[in-house]
Scaffold this motif. Structure first.
Motif, PDB file in Angstrom:
ATOM      1  N   LEU A  16       0.825  -1.217   0.000  1.00 48.75           N
ATOM      2  CA  LEU A  16       0.000   0.000   0.000  1.00 48.75           C
ATOM      3  C   LEU A  16       0.853   1.258   0.000  1.00 48.75           C
ATOM      4  O   LEU A  16       0.547   2.230  -0.705  1.00 48.75           O
ATOM      5  N   MET A  17       1.932   1.243   0.744  1.00 47.57           N
ATOM      6  CA  MET A  17       2.802   2.421   0.805  1.00 47.57           C
ATOM      7  C   MET A  17       3.539   2.633  -0.514  1.00 47.57           C
ATOM      8  O   MET A  17       3.713   3.768  -0.956  1.00 47.57           O
ATOM      9  N   TYR A  21       3.177   5.848  -3.058  1.00 46.51           N
ATOM     10  CA  TYR A  21       4.346   6.567  -3.583  1.00 46.51           C
ATOM     11  C   TYR A  21       4.326   6.603  -5.110  1.00 46.51           C
ATOM     12  O   TYR A  21       4.550   7.654  -5.718  1.00 46.51           O
ATOM     13  N   ALA A  22       4.019   5.468  -5.726  1.00 52.08           N
ATOM     14  CA  ALA A  22       3.945   5.421  -7.186  1.00 52.08           C
ATOM     15  C   ALA A  22       2.833   6.343  -7.689  1.00 52.08           C
ATOM     16  O   ALA A  22       3.021   7.081  -8.661  1.00 52.08           O
ATOM     17  N   TYR A  23       1.688   6.303  -7.014  1.00 46.95           N
ATOM     18  CA  TYR A  23       0.567   7.175  -7.382  1.00 46.95           C
ATOM     19  C   TYR A  23       0.986   8.641  -7.355  1.00 46.95           C
ATOM     20  O   TYR A  23       0.666   9.404  -8.271  1.00 46.95           O
ATOM     21  N   SER A  24       1.711   9.033  -6.317  1.00 47.12           N
ATOM     22  CA  SER A  24       2.116  10.441  -6.193  1.00 47.12           C
ATOM     23  C   SER A  24       3.058  10.871  -7.313  1.00 47.12           C
ATOM     24  O   SER A  24       3.156  12.054  -7.616  1.00 47.12           O
ATOM     25  N   LEU A  34      -6.810   9.982  -0.751  1.00 50.33           N
ATOM     26  CA  LEU A  34      -6.368   8.658  -1.165  1.00 50.33           C
ATOM     27  C   LEU A  34      -4.907   8.416  -0.789  1.00 50.33           C
ATOM     28  O   LEU A  34      -4.569   7.382  -0.205  1.00 50.33           O
ATOM     29  N   PHE A  35      -4.048   9.357  -1.103  1.00 49.21           N
ATOM     30  CA  PHE A  35      -2.616   9.219  -0.831  1.00 49.21           C
ATOM     31  C   PHE A  35      -2.353   8.993   0.656  1.00 49.21           C
ATOM     32  O   PHE A  35      -1.635   8.068   1.044  1.00 49.21           O
ATOM     33  N   ASN A  36      -2.932   9.822   1.502  1.00 51.67           N
ATOM     34  CA  ASN A  36      -2.696   9.701   2.935  1.00 51.67           C
ATOM     35  C   ASN A  36      -3.395   8.497   3.545  1.00 51.67           C
ATOM     36  O   ASN A  36      -2.877   7.884   4.487  1.00 51.67           O
ATOM     37  N   ALA A  37      -4.565   8.129   3.027  1.00 55.41           N
ATOM     38  CA  ALA A  37      -5.258   6.940   3.522  1.00 55.41           C
ATOM     39  C   ALA A  37      -4.442   5.682   3.231  1.00 55.41           C
ATOM     40  O   ALA A  37      -4.303   4.803   4.099  1.00 55.41           O
ATOM     41  N   LEU A  38      -3.892   5.578   2.026  1.00 58.38           N
ATOM     42  CA  LEU A  38      -3.045   4.430   1.688  1.00 58.38           C
ATOM     43  C   LEU A  38      -1.824   4.363   2.611  1.00 58.38           C
ATOM     44  O   LEU A  38      -1.464   3.291   3.099  1.00 58.38           O
ATOM     45  N   ASN A  39      -1.203   5.508   2.851  1.00 55.05           N
ATOM     46  CA  ASN A  39      -0.039   5.543   3.732  1.00 55.05           C
ATOM     47  C   ASN A  39      -0.405   5.201   5.172  1.00 55.05           C
ATOM     48  O   ASN A  39       0.334   4.476   5.849  1.00 55.05           O
ATOM     49  N   LEU A  46       1.898  -2.435   8.718  1.00 63.78           N
ATOM     50  CA  LEU A  46       3.304  -2.717   9.012  1.00 63.78           C
ATOM     51  C   LEU A  46       3.567  -2.707  10.519  1.00 63.78           C
ATOM     52  O   LEU A  46       4.299  -3.551  11.034  1.00 63.78           O
ATOM     53  N   GLY A  47       2.954  -1.769  11.224  1.00 60.91           N
ATOM     54  CA  GLY A  47       3.093  -1.728  12.677  1.00 60.91           C
ATOM     55  C   GLY A  47       2.544  -2.983  13.328  1.00 60.91           C
ATOM     56  O   GLY A  47       3.141  -3.522  14.264  1.00 60.91           O
ATOM     57  N   ALA A  48       1.409  -3.458  12.823  1.00 59.07           N
ATOM     58  CA  ALA A  48       0.833  -4.699  13.354  1.00 59.07           C
ATOM     59  C   ALA A  48       1.775  -5.875  13.131  1.00 59.07           C
ATOM     60  O   ALA A  48       1.964  -6.709  14.020  1.00 59.07           O
ATOM     61  N   SER A  49       2.373  -5.938  11.960  1.00 58.40           N
ATOM     62  CA  SER A  49       3.299  -7.046  11.682  1.00 58.40           C
ATOM     63  C   SER A  49       4.543  -6.955  12.560  1.00 58.40           C
ATOM     64  O   SER A  49       5.132  -7.970  12.923  1.00 58.40           O
ATOM     65  N   LEU A  50       4.907  -5.734  12.932  1.00 61.39           N
ATOM     66  CA  LEU A  50       6.092  -5.545  13.780  1.00 61.39           C
ATOM     67  C   LEU A  50       5.850  -5.952  15.226  1.00 61.39           C
ATOM     68  O   LEU A  50       6.805  -6.076  15.996  1.00 61.39           O
TER      69      LEU A  50
END
Length: 80
Positions: A16-17, A21-24, A34-39, A46-50
């Motif tokens: 998603l991140m 970035y590619a979208y921007s 959209l940009f900030n929601a994806l980030n 990622l935090g959950a996986s960490l």
């Protein structure tokens, strides 16, 4: 959360991140919601996986990244 699930969740967050970035870089008119929601969702995943594969530096980065994305999302919503 199992190790496999954590890896899948982390990969989805990373994807998603990267998509944000590619979208921007390819869009002519940026949709900041959209940009900030994806980030933000990417940082949360990622935090959950960490929580399973802990790394302090990466966790700190995800908190900051998520905070910046949340700030941008609020700013974008207020601007509408």
């Amino acid at each position: 959360m199992s190790s496999l699930t954590a890896n899948i969740v982390g990969l989805l967050g990373s994807a998603l991140m990267v998509i944000a970035y590619a979208y921007s870089n390819v869009t002519k008119q940026m949709n900041f919601v959209l940009f900030n929601a994806l980030n933000l969702v990417g940082a949360i995943l990622l935090g959950a996986s960490l929580t399973v594969h802990y790394n302090m530096a990466s966790m700190a980065l995800e908190f900051v990244w998520g905070g910046v994305a949340l700030f941008g999302l609020i700013k974008a919503w207020r601007g509408r």
